[in-house]
Scaffold this motif. Structure first.
Motif, PDB file in Angstrom:
ATOM      1  N   LEU A 245      35.105  30.990 -56.551  1.00 38.67           N
ATOM      2  CA  LEU A 245      34.222  30.021 -55.895  1.00 38.67           C
ATOM      3  C   LEU A 245      32.944  30.715 -55.422  1.00 38.67           C
ATOM      4  N   ARG A 246      31.810  30.234 -55.906  1.00 36.13           N
ATOM      5  CA  ARG A 246      30.529  30.836 -55.565  1.00 36.13           C
ATOM      6  C   ARG A 246      29.986  30.263 -54.259  1.00 36.13           C
ATOM      7  N   PRO A 247      29.175  31.027 -53.533  1.00 41.02           N
ATOM      8  CA  PRO A 247      28.561  30.498 -52.311  1.00 41.02           C
ATOM      9  C   PRO A 247      27.790  29.207 -52.593  1.00 41.02           C
ATOM     10  N   GLY A 248      28.071  28.182 -51.821  1.00 41.55           N
ATOM     11  CA  GLY A 248      27.421  26.893 -51.986  1.00 41.55           C
ATOM     12  C   GLY A 248      28.118  25.957 -52.942  1.00 41.55           C
ATOM     13  N   GLU A 249      29.087  26.447 -53.725  1.00 40.88           N
ATOM     14  CA  GLU A 249      29.800  25.600 -54.674  1.00 40.88           C
ATOM     15  C   GLU A 249      30.879  24.798 -53.945  1.00 40.88           C
ATOM     16  N   SER A 250      30.993  23.527 -54.285  1.00 42.14           N
ATOM     17  CA  SER A 250      31.956  22.637 -53.627  1.00 42.14           C
ATOM     18  C   SER A 250      33.131  22.353 -54.545  1.00 42.14           C
ATOM     19  N   THR A 251      34.307  22.254 -53.951  1.00 40.59           N
ATOM     20  CA  THR A 251      35.499  21.844 -54.677  1.00 40.59           C
ATOM     21  C   THR A 251      36.433  21.174 -53.689  1.00 40.59           C
ATOM     22  N   GLU A 252      37.586  20.715 -54.161  1.00 38.61           N
ATOM     23  CA  GLU A 252      38.598  20.196 -53.248  1.00 38.61           C
ATOM     24  C   GLU A 252      39.960  20.698 -53.698  1.00 38.61           C
ATOM     25  N   THR A 253      40.870  20.797 -52.742  1.00 36.86           N
ATOM     26  CA  THR A 253      42.189  21.326 -53.025  1.00 36.86           C
ATOM     27  C   THR A 253      43.217  20.572 -52.203  1.00 36.86           C
ATOM     28  N   LEU A 254      44.479  20.716 -52.582  1.00 38.75           N
ATOM     29  CA  LEU A 254      45.580  20.039 -51.904  1.00 38.75           C
ATOM     30  C   LEU A 254      46.584  21.064 -51.405  1.00 38.75           C
TER      31      LEU A 254
END
Length: 378
Positions: free
Chosen positions: A68-77
């Motif tokens: 995961l790069r700085p500023g990159e968005s994701t979601e997790t469970l």
């Protein structure tokens, strides 16, 4: 209480933030067009710092976070050992800290769980919900205005496309309902919310309530923990493998269930969008029971085939709802909605049944991605 509480026309929701400001449908249109903002200060914020933060979170949750790069968005469970959803987490890293944005009521238990799991790793966990608050906007002038204020973090919702390592169950013969979804969550120090509200009082943007956001989420098939998850929900049922699950990342708690259901089985329930007959002018409550077949809701001994998770009045589509249905329910059968939460007597519920038609999100055929050869037997 926040500066949003002083805006005229505000009607509070059960969570304390604004349900609407007097014109929910107009607010909804403005929000979708990128001209409004939503106060989500009831949401929680957990901050994780330390050199091992990403590899540590990667090992416990469903998403691939190592790169995961700085500023990159994701979601997790965060899943339980049986693969059921415990926490849905919006993740963005700024290079020094990882921001975990969660729905109301989830920050404290998430922070407590993560603190217990630190062991000897170089991580620090803080529940910062009292210091920071979240404000949402869609692509457009409102998002640009919030960005110009210099928020502490920005999380851009990845729902518009299938994430790396994910898979979509919704059929791709037509454009996905969330293909143009562009919501962004901005994190501000609570003492700076007055500057955000000043954008509204100056007329630069409009304030919209959570009713407007709910309606747009329902229409975009966008699941949320607070809105659609119960104690039995697995990610497959909500088509959440498209953005919150990486299918080849390796072991984590609940991963065995995720892999087995996707590769060899089928999710026991499936999410559908219901188009509600608007003649009665009423929306079903969350948890209202769904029955298969015309007139089925009032038949003695009728058994429900699902339940409504969220219902909303959309500015274009009218009454709509998300519902979790049994996988065995035919995709073309007419439905009726009536009653309160599961376990209630639908015949004793007030009001007439609401007729509904399905828009399939998760098809009955979802899963069984691997063809396992069977031994021939005499």
């Amino acid at each position: 209480m926040t500066p949003f509480s002083e805006l005229p026309g505000r009607v509070a929701s059960d969570e304390g933030v604004a349900s609407h400001y007097g014109e929910p449908l107009l607010e909804q249109r403005a929000l979708e067009a990128g001209g409004a903002i939503v106060d989500l200060s009831h949401h929680g914020i957990v901050v994780v710092s330390g050199a091992d933060r990403l590899s540590w979170l990667h090992s416990m949750t469903s998403q691939h976070l190592l790169a995961l790069r700085p500023g990159e968005s994701t979601e997790t469970l965060l899943l339980d050992p049986n693969g059921r959803i415990e926490r849905a987490v919006r993740v963005v890293d700024d290079g020094e800290r990882t921001w975990l944005l969660v729905d109301a009521g989830s920050a404290a238990p998430l922070a407590a769980f993560l603190t217990r799991m630190r062991f000897a790793l170089r991580v620090e966990v803080e529940d910062r919900s009292e210091k920071y608050a979240t404000v949402l906007a869609f692509e457009g002038d409102a998002r640009d205005a919030l960005h110009s204020l210099g928020p502490a973090a920005e999380w851009r919702d990845p729902w518009s496309a299938v994430a790396r390592g994910g898979v979509q169950y919704a059929r791709d013969d037509a454009e996905h309902a969330g293909a143009h979804w562009s919501a962004t969550h901005f994190v501000f120090e609570r003492e700076r919310l007055a500057s955000v509200v000043d954008l509204v009082t100056r007329g630069a943007v409009r304030a919209a309530g959570v009713l407007a956001l709910d309606a747009l989420e329902v229409r975009a098939w966008r699941p949320s923990q607070a809105g659609d998850v119960d104690e039995r929900t697995i990610p497959h049922e909500l088509d959440w493998l498209r953005t919150a699950v990486h299918l080849t990342k390796g072991c984590y708690r609940g991963q065995e269930t995720v892999a087995k259901v996707h590769n060899l089985g089928h999710p026991p329930r499936r999410l559908a969008l219901l188009h509600l007959d608007g003649t009665g002018g009423e929306l079903p409550v969350a948890g209202a029971l769904v029955f298969a077949g015309p007139g089925s809701a009032t038949e003695p001994g009728a058994r429900p085939v699902g339940r409504v998770t969220r219902a909303a009045l959309h500015h274009e589509w009218g009454g709509i709802a998300l519902a979790l249905l049994k996988r065995s329910v035919a995709e073309d059968v007419a439905l009726e909605v009536r009653g309160g939460p599961e376990g209630a007597d639908p015949q004793a519920a007030p009001g007439d049944p609401i007729a509904a038609t399905q828009e399939v999100i998760v098809p009955s055929s979802a899963g069984a991605a691997r063809s396992v050869p069977r031994l021939k037997r005499l």
